[in-house]
Design an enzyme around this catalytic site. Structure first.
Site, short mmCIF file in Angstrom:
data_model
loop_
_atom_site.label_atom_id
_atom_site.label_comp_id
_atom_site.label_asym_id
_atom_site.label_seq_id
_atom_site.Cartn_x
_atom_site.Cartn_y
_atom_site.Cartn_z
N ASP A 55 0.17 3.85 2.85
CA ASP A 55 0.64 3.40 4.17
C ASP A 55 2.17 3.44 4.25
O ASP A 55 2.72 3.84 5.28
CB ASP A 55 0.17 1.95 4.44
CG ASP A 55 -1.29 1.92 4.88
OD1 ASP A 55 -1.84 2.98 5.25
OD2 ASP A 55 -1.88 0.82 4.85
N ASP B 19 0.85 -1.20 0.00
CA ASP B 19 0.00 0.00 0.00
C ASP B 19 0.89 1.25 0.00
O ASP B 19 1.58 1.53 0.98
CB ASP B 19 -0.91 0.00 1.23
CG ASP B 19 -1.93 1.13 1.17
OD1 ASP B 19 -3.13 0.83 1.15
OD2 ASP B 19 -1.51 2.32 1.13
N1 URA Z 1 -2.93 0.88 -4.16
C1 URA Z 1 -1.76 0.64 -3.52
O1 URA Z 1 -1.27 1.45 -2.75
N2 URA Z 1 -1.14 -0.53 -3.78
C2 URA Z 1 -1.62 -1.45 -4.63
O2 URA Z 1 -0.99 -2.49 -4.84
C3 URA Z 1 -2.86 -1.18 -5.27
C4 URA Z 1 -3.49 0.00 -5.01
#
Ligand code: URA
Length: 209
Positions: free
Chosen positions: A203, A200
């Site tokens: 994050d 992510d």
């Molecule tokens: N958004 C993200 O931050 N990571 C992904 O793998 C897909 C969408």
């Protein structure tokens, strides 16, 4: 038809490897994303028009080139898009920055803009929409529709990593938009993560979970 450019410069690819690594911590991740964003901006702005002007150097008069007034606007999609803005601004400090925040209403599945603030003259600007992870393409697609509805005519999309599914959506819905990537990855997994991806992006940039 919009083109898809994978920017496979060795520096971009090297830094992307460390961005992907699970063991890379927040501080280093942030710095690397900024650096890659700057390197990508260098490639993306390759076609900016220049004009010749005459200047005095300490030695003589010289005809030299300068950017010919094409105005740039950066539009990061909240929140992960913010992580690439400073790196681009380090090369294009005069760019204006708009912001778009949206989510899908889980019932209607329609995009809901919870925040949008743009430069007043977006129709005259070359806009670079920034979405680090182009997964399903939903957010970038909605953001680009939103910008076009408000008069934007000239849009490029900049992502760190894309899945083929997301690229197809943008090509289909916005054939006028060129897409710039550091990597086109394999696929999306069942949770919507890009594989192999980097996890992510929001994050990892902001140290949340
Ligand atoms: N958004 C993200 O931050 N990571 C992904 O793998 C897909 C969408």
């Amino acid at each position: 038809m919009g083109n898809v450019y994978v920017l496979d410069h060795p520096l971009i690819q090297h830094k992307l490897t460390y961005i992907r690594k699970k063991s890379t911590g927040t501080k280093e991740f942030r710095e690397l994303v900024d650096e890659v964003a700057g390197l990508m901006a260098f490639e993306i702005t390759r076609d900016l028009p220049v004009e010749e002007i005459t200047i005095d150097t300490p030695v003589t008069q010289a005809k030299t080139k300068t950017l010919s007034g094409k105005k740039i606007g950066l539009v990061p999609i909240l929140r992960a898009g913010l992580g690439m803005v400073d790196g681009i601004l380090s090369l294009i400090p005069a760019a204006k920055v708009g912001h778009v925040g949206l989510y899908r209403d889980p019932e209607t599945l329609k995009p809901v803009e919870y925040y949008i603030k743009l430069p007043s003259d977006i129709e005259e600007r070359e806009l670079i929409v920034i979405d680090p992870m182009l997964a399903t393409g939903g957010s970038a697609n909605d953001a680009i529709h939103s910008l076009k509805k408000r008069g934007a005519k000239n849009i490029k999309l900049m992502c760190l990593i894309a899945a083929p599914e997301g690229v197809e959506v943008i090509k289909e819905e916005h054939p006028d938009v060129d897409i710039y990537l550091a990597s086109l990855d394999e696929k999306l997994d069942e949770k919507g993560y890009i594989v192999p991806g980097l996890g992510d992006a929001g994050d990892r940039l902001f140290g949340t979970k």
